[in-house]
Design an enzyme around this catalytic site. Structure first.
Site, PDB file in Angstrom:
ATOM      1  N   LYS A  29      67.930  42.507  36.022  1.00  0.00           N
ATOM      2  CA  LYS A  29      68.699  41.259  35.884  1.00  0.00           C
ATOM      3  C   LYS A  29      69.180  41.077  34.452  1.00  0.00           C
ATOM      4  CE  LYS A  29      66.610  36.989  35.336  1.00  0.00           C
ATOM      5  NZ  LYS A  29      67.249  36.262  34.234  1.00  0.00           N
ATOM      6  N   ASN A  30      68.252  41.208  33.509  1.00  0.00           N
ATOM      7  CA  ASN A  30      68.601  40.866  32.128  1.00  0.00           C
ATOM      8  C   ASN A  30      69.485  41.908  31.446  1.00  0.00           C
ATOM      9  OD1 ASN A  30      67.189  38.556  32.489  1.00  0.00           O
ATOM     10  ND2 ASN A  30      65.417  39.133  31.235  1.00  0.00           N
ATOM     11  N   CYS A 123      66.380  28.701  33.409  1.00  0.00           N
ATOM     12  CA  CYS A 123      65.044  28.193  33.718  1.00  0.00           C
ATOM     13  C   CYS A 123      64.638  27.097  32.740  1.00  0.00           C
ATOM     14  CB  CYS A 123      64.027  29.327  33.636  1.00  0.00           C
ATOM     15  SG  CYS A 123      63.908  30.287  35.132  1.00  0.00           S
ATOM     16  N   ARG A 128      65.124  25.732  24.488  1.00  0.00           N
ATOM     17  CA  ARG A 128      66.161  26.756  24.564  1.00  0.00           C
ATOM     18  C   ARG A 128      67.439  26.371  23.816  1.00  0.00           C
ATOM     19  NH1 ARG A 128      65.870  29.979  30.159  1.00  0.00           N
ATOM     20  NH2 ARG A 128      66.071  31.699  28.732  1.00  0.00           N
ATOM     21  N   ASP A 312      58.234  36.949  30.043  1.00  0.00           N
ATOM     22  CA  ASP A 312      58.597  36.900  31.464  1.00  0.00           C
ATOM     23  C   ASP A 312      57.469  37.379  32.375  1.00  0.00           C
ATOM     24  OD1 ASP A 312      61.022  35.898  30.813  1.00  0.00           O
ATOM     25  OD2 ASP A 312      62.181  37.682  31.295  1.00  0.00           O
ATOM     26  N   ARG A 404      66.649  34.036  42.212  1.00  0.00           N
ATOM     27  CA  ARG A 404      67.500  34.236  41.027  1.00  0.00           C
ATOM     28  C   ARG A 404      67.296  35.618  40.424  1.00  0.00           C
ATOM     29  NH1 ARG A 404      66.275  30.646  36.519  1.00  0.00           N
ATOM     30  NH2 ARG A 404      67.495  32.330  35.635  1.00  0.00           N
TER      31      ARG A 404
HETATM   32  C1  UD1 Z   1      66.101  36.419  27.187  1.00  0.00           C
HETATM   33  C2  UD1 Z   1      65.857  36.767  28.617  1.00  0.00           C
HETATM   34  C3  UD1 Z   1      64.640  36.018  29.132  1.00  0.00           C
HETATM   35  C4  UD1 Z   1      63.454  36.277  28.238  1.00  0.00           C
HETATM   36  C5  UD1 Z   1      63.798  36.018  26.778  1.00  0.00           C
HETATM   37  C6  UD1 Z   1      62.692  36.405  25.804  1.00  0.00           C
HETATM   38  C7  UD1 Z   1      68.046  37.221  29.565  1.00  0.00           C
HETATM   39  C8  UD1 Z   1      69.104  36.781  30.498  1.00  0.00           C
HETATM   40  N1  UD1 Z   1      67.009  36.396  29.418  1.00  0.00           N
HETATM   41  O1  UD1 Z   1      66.370  35.029  27.131  1.00  0.00           O
HETATM   42  O2  UD1 Z   1      64.368  36.470  30.436  1.00  0.00           O
HETATM   43  O3  UD1 Z   1      62.422  35.409  28.616  1.00  0.00           O
HETATM   44  O4  UD1 Z   1      64.972  36.753  26.416  1.00  0.00           O
HETATM   45  O5  UD1 Z   1      62.407  37.752  25.907  1.00  0.00           O
HETATM   46  O6  UD1 Z   1      68.095  38.305  28.983  1.00  0.00           O
HETATM   47  N2  UD1 Z   1      66.057  30.455  20.346  1.00  0.00           N
HETATM   48  C9  UD1 Z   1      66.464  29.500  19.439  1.00  0.00           C
HETATM   49  N3  UD1 Z   1      67.811  29.388  19.186  1.00  0.00           N
HETATM   50  C10 UD1 Z   1      68.745  30.204  19.788  1.00  0.00           C
HETATM   51  C11 UD1 Z   1      68.288  31.174  20.712  1.00  0.00           C
HETATM   52  C12 UD1 Z   1      66.940  31.279  20.984  1.00  0.00           C
HETATM   53  O7  UD1 Z   1      65.674  28.763  18.875  1.00  0.00           O
HETATM   54  O8  UD1 Z   1      69.946  30.052  19.503  1.00  0.00           O
HETATM   55  C13 UD1 Z   1      64.617  30.572  20.659  1.00  0.00           C
HETATM   56  C14 UD1 Z   1      64.321  30.212  22.101  1.00  0.00           C
HETATM   57  O9  UD1 Z   1      64.193  28.831  22.281  1.00  0.00           O
HETATM   58  C15 UD1 Z   1      63.027  30.961  22.340  1.00  0.00           C
HETATM   59  C16 UD1 Z   1      63.225  32.246  21.518  1.00  0.00           C
HETATM   60  O10 UD1 Z   1      64.231  31.926  20.551  1.00  0.00           O
HETATM   61  O11 UD1 Z   1      61.951  30.225  21.826  1.00  0.00           O
HETATM   62  C17 UD1 Z   1      63.624  33.453  22.319  1.00  0.00           C
HETATM   63  O12 UD1 Z   1      64.854  33.227  22.943  1.00  0.00           O
HETATM   64  P1  UD1 Z   1      65.882  34.406  23.281  1.00  0.00           P
HETATM   65  O13 UD1 Z   1      65.340  35.719  22.831  1.00  0.00           O
HETATM   66  O14 UD1 Z   1      67.222  33.987  22.811  1.00  0.00           O
HETATM   67  O15 UD1 Z   1      65.827  34.377  24.850  1.00  0.00           O
HETATM   68  P2  UD1 Z   1      67.026  34.362  25.854  1.00  0.00           P
HETATM   69  O16 UD1 Z   1      68.118  35.258  25.354  1.00  0.00           O
HETATM   70  O17 UD1 Z   1      67.340  32.958  26.232  1.00  0.00           O
END
Ligand code: UD1
Length: 423
Positions: A29-30, A123, A128, A312, A404
């Site tokens: 998925k990711n 989710c 986030r 995850d 999902r």
């Molecule tokens: C992706 C994955 C998700 C996984 C996560 C962490 C996909 C579609 N999803 O999510 O399944 O759980 O990586 O491995 O690939 N953060 C900020 N500001 C930002 C972006 C992120 O503070 O602009 C924080 C988030 O709140 C969180 C951490 O950084 O605490 C990790 O987030 P991130 O690595 O961005 O996860 P996703 O890309 O949302």
């Protein structure tokens, strides 16, 4: 509303499921979601094989279509064509369905220079925020205004840049890679996320004509090109789906072989499963998990960025912690509120105390069936594993969360001898 009914005989005739057999692991998925976003970068056809048939992919394809694209699925292959991008807008109804809609921002901006994107959904596992994405895009010359839940973006002066991420965010790394690949110039990403899905995206972008080096390491260099070509590409195997079924195999006992996966992507989990007393062997693209279902506590499990223990898999692993003899501490370091499944698990007899980001489990010998609610994707998968272990019939409501990310989980589990019905 989808629900999963998991049967294990009556409470009087308690017979937790034992899993036995071979399964093939679905596409990731990711990885598939950013690859669909990457298909926006080119006017030529993109064909993704091993593309998982899950709701998040369907929703991402809907966003692709709303931009003027045409998509066609045949089996595991999805063909994507976006000859003329008719709209640079992603409305809130679509963006609200999944967080990955945000990746479309980098691609749409590279292609049309203008975009209007609603704040993304996904989710409900924490705040986030998207500040890291926006800061990086601004450093690349994108002008961004934030009004009434929409981001209005102008990339007419976007350029390559040397970008250092405050945190190695997976999504922000992918978003920058997408914009950087579709514009002329050189971009360097420092403190980049190292997840295998980033490497997959980098490999795809290279096939379309961008020059990406270092994807999968902390330092990624991208030489972009405003005229990217189409490509055929096979989506990598889903390490989280694989890990979920490996945990189910260890918890339930029996012998399960998972094919078509990359064992090296789940080494952190393999270490923990072995510590718990499960037998895990790997060879080439397959992994064998065998156990007698009697596991011991593994001490402390802390989630971290790759190659650490994936956030995850925290929820699925919490079921293993719940039924292992002794105390296990799980620390969730990535998302603030990712323990919602635990309240549901306590209805099934799980003994756990939570304080902030720390959950402490006292292992119990058996679980009892209950009617429980999936609160999010991975938490829902955890409830299904608990249902396999519990005596009696467990009903997991709100199964749409599970759909999902897991392709036909009832079929996968039934192939291993479980009795799961989707209604
Ligand atoms: C992706 C994955 C998700 C996984 C996560 C962490 C996909 C579609 N999803 O999510 O399944 O759980 O990586 O491995 O690939 N953060 C900020 N500001 C930002 C972006 C992120 O503070 O602009 C924080 C988030 O709140 C969180 C951490 O950084 O605490 C990790 O987030 P991130 O690595 O961005 O996860 P996703 O890309 O949302």
């Amino acid at each position: 509303m989808t629900r999963y009914i998991i049967s294990n005989g009556s409470a009087a005739d308690a017979k937790p499921t034992v899993l036995k057999g071979n399964i093939s692991v679905q596409g990731a998925k990711n990885a598939a979601l950013p690859l669909i976003a990457a298909a926006v970068l080119t006017g030529e056809d993109v064909v993704l094989s091993n593309c998982p048939d899950i709701a998040d992919v369907d929703n991402m394809l809907k966003i692709f279509s709303a931009l003027g694209g045409v998509t066609e699925r045949r089996g595991d292959k999805v063909k994507l064509s976006l000859k003329y991008l008719t709209s640079g807008e992603i409305e809130s109804r679509l963006a609200g369905e999944l967080r990955s809609s945000l990746f479309m921002l980098g691609s749409v901006l590279a292609r049309t220079k203008k975009a209007k994107v609603a704040y993304p959904g996904g989710c409900d596992i924490g705040l986030r925020p998207i500040d890291i994405h926006l800061k990086a895009l601004r450093e690349m010359g994108v002008r961004i205004r934030d009004r009434y839940g929409y981001l209005y973006c102008d990339a007419s002066e976007a350029h390559g840049a040397d970008v250092t991420l405050d945190y190695p965010s997976v999504g922000a790394t992918e978003n920058v890679m997408l914009l950087a690949s579709g514009i002329d110039g050189v971009t360097v990403i420092r403190n980049a996320a190292r997840e295998p899905e980033i490497e997959d995206l980098g490999n795809f972008l290279c096939k379309t004509g961008a020059r990406v080096t270092g994807a999968g390491t902390q330092l990624i260099k991208i030489e972009g090109c405003s005229a990217l070509k189409g490509a055929e590409y096979e989506v990598m195997p889903d390490r989280i789906a694989a890990g979920t079924y490996m945990i189910a195999a260890a918890v339930c006992g029996g012998e399960t072989v998972l094919r078509d996966m990359k064992p090296e992507h789940v080494f952190s989990l393999i270490g923990k499963l072995r510590e718990s007393g499960a037998e895990v062997e790997y060879n080439g693209n397959s992994v064998r998990v065998a156990s007698d279902g009697r596991l011991k506590a593994v001490g402390v499990v802390e989630t971290g960025t790759y190659p650490g223990f994936p956030t995850d898999l925290q929820a699925p692993f919490s079921v293993l912690a719940a039924v292992s003899e002794g105390s296990t501490v799980i620390v969730e370091n990535i998302f603030e509120t990712r323990f919602k499944h635990l309240a549901e698990l306590t209805k099934m007899g799980v003994s756990v105390k939570v304080k902030g980001r720390v959950a402490v489990f006292e292992g119990v010998k058996s679980l009892s069936a209950a009617e429980v609610q999936a609160m999010d994707l991975r938490g829902g998968a955890a409830l299904m594993i608990a249902g396999l272990k519990a005596s009696g019939t467990t009903v997991v409501e709100n199964g749409h969360h599970i759909e999902r990310g897991y392709a036909a989980p009832e079929e996968v589990l039934n192939a291993l001898g479980a009795s799961v019905i989707k209604v």
